[in-house]
Design a protein around this motif. Structure first.
Motif, PDB file in Angstrom:
ATOM      1  N   LEU A  36     147.589-155.640 -15.218  1.00 57.32           N
ATOM      2  CA  LEU A  36     148.297-154.374 -15.076  1.00 57.32           C
ATOM      3  C   LEU A  36     149.646-154.612 -14.398  1.00 57.32           C
TER       4      LEU A  36
ATOM      5  N   CYS B 285     147.960-145.923 -13.107  1.00 59.85           N
ATOM      6  CA  CYS B 285     146.663-146.242 -12.503  1.00 59.85           C
ATOM      7  C   CYS B 285     146.530-145.592 -11.127  1.00 59.85           C
TER       8      CYS B 285
ATOM      9  N   LEU C 136     145.958-141.868 -11.554  1.00 59.52           N
ATOM     10  CA  LEU C 136     144.598-141.604 -12.049  1.00 59.52           C
ATOM     11  C   LEU C 136     143.547-141.849 -10.969  1.00 59.52           C
ATOM     12  N   VAL C 137     143.730-142.898 -10.174  1.00 65.77           N
ATOM     13  CA  VAL C 137     142.788-143.156  -9.076  1.00 65.77           C
ATOM     14  C   VAL C 137     142.865-142.029  -8.050  1.00 65.77           C
TER      15      VAL C 137
ATOM     16  N   VAL D  51     143.984-149.780  -6.260  1.00 68.84           N
ATOM     17  CA  VAL D  51     144.932-150.222  -7.285  1.00 68.84           C
ATOM     18  C   VAL D  51     145.187-151.724  -7.154  1.00 68.84           C
TER      19      VAL D  51
ATOM     20  N   ILE E   9     142.332-153.503  -8.742  1.00 69.71           N
ATOM     21  CA  ILE E   9     142.447-153.391 -10.199  1.00 69.71           C
ATOM     22  C   ILE E   9     143.524-154.339 -10.723  1.00 69.71           C
ATOM     23  N   LYS E  10     144.664-154.421 -10.008  1.00 69.83           N
ATOM     24  CA  LYS E  10     145.744-155.314 -10.430  1.00 69.83           C
ATOM     25  C   LYS E  10     145.307-156.781 -10.397  1.00 69.83           C
TER      26      LYS E  10
ATOM     27  N   GLY F 195     152.191-149.086 -15.804  1.00 70.00           N
ATOM     28  CA  GLY F 195     150.734-149.030 -15.780  1.00 70.00           C
ATOM     29  C   GLY F 195     150.177-148.932 -14.371  1.00 70.00           C
ATOM     30  N   VAL F 196     150.864-149.561 -13.420  1.00 67.54           N
ATOM     31  CA  VAL F 196     150.429-149.491 -12.024  1.00 67.54           C
ATOM     32  C   VAL F 196     150.594-148.069 -11.491  1.00 67.54           C
TER      33      VAL F 196
ATOM     34  N   THR G 144     142.997-157.384 -13.543  1.00 67.66           N
ATOM     35  CA  THR G 144     143.553-157.096 -14.869  1.00 67.66           C
ATOM     36  C   THR G 144     144.995-157.576 -14.910  1.00 67.66           C
TER      37      THR G 144
END
Length: 87
Positions: free
Chosen positions: A32, A40, A43-44, A23, A26-27, A36-37, A30
């Motif tokens: 994010l 995410c 989902l991860v 995460v 990804i942050k 949203g974090v 993006t």
């Protein structure tokens, strides 16, 4: 059955820092933020544990539940560390 549960709990303990790291990457790449974090991370976690269930033939429903819990645990662990460091 208890052996499978113990293996999944051990995987969740190992999985939380892995989810946190993914995460964070990804942050960084993006924009994010906020809810949203959290989404995410969940989902991860679900993707990670879904893959573990598929590869090692674990029960899928339990694995996905552990993925959700691991996603939430990774957010909680990150927030705890962030508050401890004062940032």
């Amino acid at each position: 059955m208890q052996d499978a549960i113990m293996q999944m709990v051990a995987s969740a303990i190992i999985g939380a820092p892995v989810v946190t790291g993914i995460v964070q990457v990804i942050k960084q790449h993006t924009k994010l933020a906020g809810i949203g974090v959290v989404l995410c991370a969940v989902l991860v976690g679900v993707a990670l544990f879904g893959a573990v269930a598929y590869v090692f033939d674990y029960p899928m429903a339990e694995s996905l539940l552990f993925g959700i819990l691991t996603g939430f645990a990774s957010i909680g662990a990150f927030e705890g560390i962030k508050k401890t460091k004062g940032g």
